[in-house]
Design a protein around this motif. Structure first.
Motif, PDB file in Angstrom:
ATOM      1  N   GLU A   1     103.737  41.441  32.789  1.00 31.21           N
ATOM      2  CA  GLU A   1     103.353  40.443  31.794  1.00 31.21           C
ATOM      3  C   GLU A   1     101.850  40.158  31.798  1.00 31.21           C
ATOM      4  N   ALA A   2     101.244  40.182  32.964  1.00 30.82           N
ATOM      5  CA  ALA A   2      99.823  39.837  33.063  1.00 30.82           C
ATOM      6  C   ALA A   2      98.928  40.776  32.251  1.00 30.82           C
ATOM      7  N   PRO A   3      99.052  42.111  32.392  1.00 26.68           N
ATOM      8  CA  PRO A   3      98.210  42.983  31.568  1.00 26.68           C
ATOM      9  C   PRO A   3      98.551  42.903  30.082  1.00 26.68           C
ATOM     10  N   ALA A   4      99.834  42.681  29.767  1.00 30.97           N
ATOM     11  CA  ALA A   4     100.217  42.564  28.360  1.00 30.97           C
ATOM     12  C   ALA A   4      99.580  41.335  27.727  1.00 30.97           C
ATOM     13  N   LEU A   5      99.588  40.224  28.434  1.00 31.69           N
ATOM     14  CA  LEU A   5      98.965  39.005  27.925  1.00 31.69           C
ATOM     15  C   LEU A   5      97.456  39.176  27.776  1.00 31.69           C
ATOM     16  N   ALA A   6      96.825  39.804  28.759  1.00 33.09           N
ATOM     17  CA  ALA A   6      95.373  39.998  28.697  1.00 33.09           C
ATOM     18  C   ALA A   6      94.992  40.925  27.544  1.00 33.09           C
ATOM     19  N   ALA A   7      95.782  41.986  27.337  1.00 35.33           N
ATOM     20  CA  ALA A   7      95.506  42.905  26.224  1.00 35.33           C
ATOM     21  C   ALA A   7      95.729  42.214  24.890  1.00 35.33           C
ATOM     22  N   CYS A   8      96.769  41.404  24.799  1.00 39.92           N
ATOM     23  CA  CYS A   8      97.054  40.657  23.573  1.00 39.92           C
ATOM     24  C   CYS A   8      95.883  39.746  23.224  1.00 39.92           C
TER      25      CYS A   8
ATOM     26  N   ALA B   1      88.514  34.206  20.654  1.00 42.13           N
ATOM     27  CA  ALA B   1      88.462  32.864  21.235  1.00 42.13           C
ATOM     28  C   ALA B   1      89.544  31.958  20.668  1.00 42.13           C
ATOM     29  N   GLN B   2      89.985  32.237  19.442  1.00 41.24           N
ATOM     30  CA  GLN B   2      91.001  31.403  18.790  1.00 41.24           C
ATOM     31  C   GLN B   2      92.396  32.020  18.860  1.00 41.24           C
ATOM     32  N   THR B   3      92.569  33.017  19.736  1.00 41.98           N
ATOM     33  CA  THR B   3      93.842  33.721  19.881  1.00 41.98           C
ATOM     34  C   THR B   3      94.598  33.224  21.108  1.00 41.98           C
ATOM     35  N   THR B   4      95.873  32.947  20.930  1.00 40.95           N
ATOM     36  CA  THR B   4      96.749  32.595  22.052  1.00 40.95           C
ATOM     37  C   THR B   4      97.953  33.519  22.050  1.00 40.95           C
ATOM     38  N   CYS B   5      98.445  33.858  23.230  1.00 40.79           N
ATOM     39  CA  CYS B   5      99.549  34.802  23.355  1.00 40.79           C
ATOM     40  C   CYS B   5     100.592  34.270  24.332  1.00 40.79           C
ATOM     41  N   ALA B   6     101.835  34.638  24.107  1.00 43.70           N
ATOM     42  CA  ALA B   6     102.923  34.285  25.014  1.00 43.70           C
ATOM     43  C   ALA B   6     103.931  35.423  25.044  1.00 43.70           C
ATOM     44  N   VAL B   7     104.484  35.700  26.221  1.00 42.61           N
ATOM     45  CA  VAL B   7     105.549  36.693  26.353  1.00 42.61           C
ATOM     46  C   VAL B   7     106.873  36.043  25.985  1.00 42.61           C
TER      47      VAL B   7
ATOM     48  N   LEU C   1     105.682  40.048  22.606  1.00 41.28           N
ATOM     49  CA  LEU C   1     104.736  38.942  22.664  1.00 41.28           C
ATOM     50  C   LEU C   1     104.662  38.239  21.325  1.00 41.28           C
ATOM     51  N   SER C   2     104.375  36.965  21.393  1.00 43.92           N
ATOM     52  CA  SER C   2     104.048  36.181  20.201  1.00 43.92           C
ATOM     53  C   SER C   2     102.558  35.895  20.257  1.00 43.92           C
ATOM     54  N   ARG C   3     101.855  36.262  19.199  1.00 49.36           N
ATOM     55  CA  ARG C   3     100.402  36.052  19.168  1.00 49.36           C
ATOM     56  C   ARG C   3     100.053  35.177  17.969  1.00 49.36           C
ATOM     57  N   THR C   4      99.303  34.130  18.217  1.00 49.41           N
ATOM     58  CA  THR C   4      98.828  33.256  17.158  1.00 49.41           C
ATOM     59  C   THR C   4      97.311  33.378  17.085  1.00 49.41           C
TER      60      THR C   4
ATOM     61  N   GLN D   1      97.975  32.378  11.938  1.00 48.10           N
ATOM     62  CA  GLN D   1      99.191  33.115  11.628  1.00 48.10           C
ATOM     63  C   GLN D   1      99.828  33.539  12.947  1.00 48.10           C
ATOM     64  N   GLU D   2     101.114  33.780  12.904  1.00 49.62           N
ATOM     65  CA  GLU D   2     101.819  34.230  14.116  1.00 49.62           C
ATOM     66  C   GLU D   2     102.281  35.661  13.929  1.00 49.62           C
ATOM     67  N   GLN D   3     102.033  36.485  14.934  1.00 52.37           N
ATOM     68  CA  GLN D   3     102.460  37.885  14.914  1.00 52.37           C
ATOM     69  C   GLN D   3     103.427  38.134  16.073  1.00 52.37           C
ATOM     70  N   THR D   4     104.339  39.064  15.875  1.00 50.38           N
ATOM     71  CA  THR D   4     105.196  39.528  16.953  1.00 50.38           C
ATOM     72  C   THR D   4     104.786  40.947  17.320  1.00 50.38           C
TER      73      THR D   4
END
Length: 266
Positions: A14-21, A71-77, A92-95, A109-112
């Motif tokens: 999850e850690a590398p996926a979140l960082a890449a997101c 800077a305005q991007t947030t991500c969650a697994v 991941l959900s990315r906003t 916007q939210e992306q999957t």
């Protein structure tokens, strides 16, 4: 085998996926993006990014715009499942802000995103860039064949399947190109007057939109063949006629054919 399974169990995909997101990977990226993604993505995708021609989205946003986007991007697994053979399927959900056609940042916007993390070299992320890059290559082919409808639809397909938010700029430009390509059929050009050394071409805008200009191909018949020349018409309002005068080639002997090559819309 027990040691290998133990190491695999300790790997946190999850850690590398979140960082890449958070780094917002795309078809191309700037130096800051490449630096952030290099320790996170699989080697094949890093190689593709290093070789990638910047998208229009990257060019228009620039490094400053990309930095604001990140800077305005947030991500969650939202899901983490084993995919076998040292792989994890990560959803991941990315906003992040919507990227407008002119490169400005709009409402969130939210992306999957559905990526895979592989245990090679620690844990690295596969975002699907290989397929997306291949699709981008087909766009270049479509443009060469003047199939602008396919080019525009392919950009949209990449956005749906890969989720590069900045190619909204590329999509808008591709749609504008397709629109102008279709509208050129409404510009009817003909020879209006012939003098001893020059020819006047008239072009009527038979459509319902004003144009910024048009490029006409004026083909002169010669004794030993044909010679196409370009003539530029300035702004012409809907329903009105524009004119341009060009020299007649000294070796012209026959008919003149006028064809609209391209149009610039407002």
């Amino acid at each position: 085998m027990i040691i290998a399974l133990t190491l695999l169990a300790c790997t946190d995909p999850e850690a590398p996926a979140l960082a890449a997101c958070q780094a917002v990977p795309g078809l191309s990226t700037d130096d800051a993006g490449l630096a952030a993604l290099s320790p996170l993505l699989v080697a094949a995708e890093i190689d593709l990014l290093k070789a990638a021609v910047p998208t229009r989205g990257q060019v228009v946003l620039g490094s400053e715009g990309l930095a604001k986007l990140r800077a305005q991007t947030t991500c969650a697994v939202t899901a983490n499942n084993s995919a076998g053979s040292g792989r994890w399927a990560i959803t991941l959900s990315r906003t992040l802000p919507t990227v407008e056609a002119d490169g400005t940042l709009g409402e969130p916007q939210e992306q999957t995103l559905e990526w895979q993390v592989v245990s090679d070299d620690g844990a690295r992320v596969e975002t699907g860039l290989g397929i997306a890059s291949s699709m981008r290559g087909s766009i270049d082919e479509a443009v060469e064949q003047e199939d602008y409808a396919r080019a525009a639809s392919s950009w949209k397909a990449i956005l749906r399947t890969y989720g590069d938010p900045i190619i909204a700029v590329d999509i808008a430009e591709a749609e504008a190109t397709e629109d102008a390509w279709l509208y050129r059929r409404k510009i009817d050009g003909w020879v209006e007057r012939v003098d001893s050394a020059e020819i006047t071409i008239a072009a009527k805008n038979d459509g319902d939109r004003d144009i910024v200009g048009a490029t006409l191909t004026v083909t002169f018949e010669l004794a030993d063949g044909k010679r196409p020349l370009s003539a530029l018409i300035g702004a012409v309002k809907a329903g009105e006629t524009g004119r341009v005068t060009i020299p007649i080639p000294e070796d012209a002997v026959g008919k003149v054919l006028v064809k609209t090559a391209s149009v610039q819309l407002r």
